[in-house]
Design an enzyme around this catalytic site. Structure first.
Site, PDB file in Angstrom:
ATOM      1  N   CYS A 132       0.831  -1.204   0.000  1.00  0.00           N
ATOM      2  CA  CYS A 132       0.000   0.000   0.000  1.00  0.00           C
ATOM      3  C   CYS A 132       0.863   1.250   0.000  1.00  0.00           C
ATOM      4  CB  CYS A 132      -0.936  -0.009   1.207  1.00  0.00           C
ATOM      5  SG  CYS A 132      -1.934   1.478   1.336  1.00  0.00           S
ATOM      6  N   CYS A 135      -0.521   4.132   2.067  1.00  0.00           N
ATOM      7  CA  CYS A 135      -0.413   3.931   3.521  1.00  0.00           C
ATOM      8  C   CYS A 135       0.995   4.228   4.009  1.00  0.00           C
ATOM      9  CB  CYS A 135      -0.751   2.488   3.889  1.00  0.00           C
ATOM     10  SG  CYS A 135      -2.365   1.924   3.372  1.00  0.00           S
ATOM     11  N   ASP A 136       2.000   3.804   3.252  1.00  0.00           N
ATOM     12  CA  ASP A 136       3.374   3.801   3.751  1.00  0.00           C
ATOM     13  C   ASP A 136       4.332   4.720   3.015  1.00  0.00           C
ATOM     14  OD1 ASP A 136       2.539   1.815   5.532  1.00  0.00           O
ATOM     15  OD2 ASP A 136       2.951   0.233   4.083  1.00  0.00           O
TER      16      ASP A 136
END
Length: 315
Positions: A132, A135-136
């Site tokens: 992701c 997300c990261d």
């Protein structure tokens, strides 16, 4: 006894919830471990009709959820561990909730990201390996990262990561990409993106502080090398989330639920499927929402005794 239960809260499940709630069917929506589905992992959604300047994935999903709640849909957090579709009423075992009985069921459980299944990958998830980018990506500011994949999602994530990373390398096992032309063009025009095509990933290398590189093999020369990197983002597709059904629903060879053409009906009367769990071709937010609408209407007709398919001719 519930009239209808919806499993999943992506565009398909939430659209079904909106339609069924407005029809006074009092739907119960079971959220899994990723409420909102894959769209919550996306930054800008530019191709969902009605948003001229685009909208973020999480915002779109939050709006759809609130719309469903406004009309009376009830949301419950839990994970379905077992389903009994052998007889009516259908029974679901849900972690944190217990057993629920229902007259009908809508499956909109979506799909999960695939992994490369190479040495060093799983043990380094959270230590430099991610599925992701949204997300990261923030954690790789000013660093070099690798995207593995050749589809639209890989191109989108590569472009997104250039907002943080100093360099993004796209690694793909073929010479040609599967991504649409517009997505390829965007990636090729981005000066921060470089390419390693026709390379097969072999191993994730890591040290005490996490990922250090990706070992690959050139498919033409068979030469192996390590591409130095601080992070590896895997974007190679998805697997439909159907394992919990234990073969009770007809699926294709890859696990996607089979539905009767022109409907969302499965091989079991009163059980419907919508969204990415039954769509491996389009897999777009708008098509998922469309099938969610179809599932709601099919379920409503079924509950009213007017199912669109005559099951007596099939069983």
């Amino acid at each position: 006894m519930e009239k209808v239960i919806i499993l999943g809260t992506g565009p398909a499940g939430l659209t079904a919830a909106i339609y069924l709630a407005r029809a006074n069917m009092n739907p119960i929506v079971i959220e899994g471990d990723q409420p909102g589905g894959q769209l919550t992992l996306t930054t800008e959604v530019e191709n969902f009709p009605g948003f001229i300047d685009g909208i973020t994935g999480p915002e779109l999903m939050d709006n759809m959820r609130k719309q469903a709640e406004r009309f009376g849909a009830e949301f419950k957090r839990g994970w379905v561990t077992e389903v009994d579709l052998s007889k009516k009423p259908y029974r679901l075992q849900v972690n944190g909730i217990g057993e629920i009985e229902t007259e009908s069921l809508i499956l909109s459980t979506g799909a999960s990201a695939k992994l490369l299944n190479i040495p060093g990958e799983k043990e380094n998830i959270g230590r430099g390996v991610s599925t992701c980018a949204t997300c990261d990506g923030f954690f790789f500011r000013g660093k070099k990262v690798i995207i593995v994949g050749g589809g639209d999602s890989a191109m989108e994530e590569a472009n997104f990561l250039t907002k943080f990373a100093s360099e993004v390398v796209i690694v793909h096992r073929r010479n040609e990409l599967r991504a649409s032309k517009i997505m390829q063009d965007r990636a090729k025009e981005n000066p921060k993106i470089s390419w390693e095509l026709n390379q097969t990933p072999l191993e994730v290398t890591a040290g005490e502080n996490g990922v250090t590189g990706l070992k690959v093999k050139d498919n033409e020369t068979n030469e192996e090398k390590i591409i130095q990197t601080d992070g590896i983002f895997v974007a190679i597709g998805h697997t439909p989330n159907t394992s919990f059904l234990n073969g009770q629903i007809d699926t294709d060879e890859t696990g996607y639920i089979n539905v009767i053409p022109g409907t969302t009906e499965t091989n079991i009367p009163g059980v419907f499927a919508c969204g990415d769990v039954q769509d491996k071709k389009y897999r777009q937010a708008i098509t998922a929402a469309g099938t969610g609408c179809m599932a709601a209407l099919d379920a409503e007709r079924y509950l009213e005794g007017n199912a669109v398919h005559d099951w007596s001719k099939s069983l």
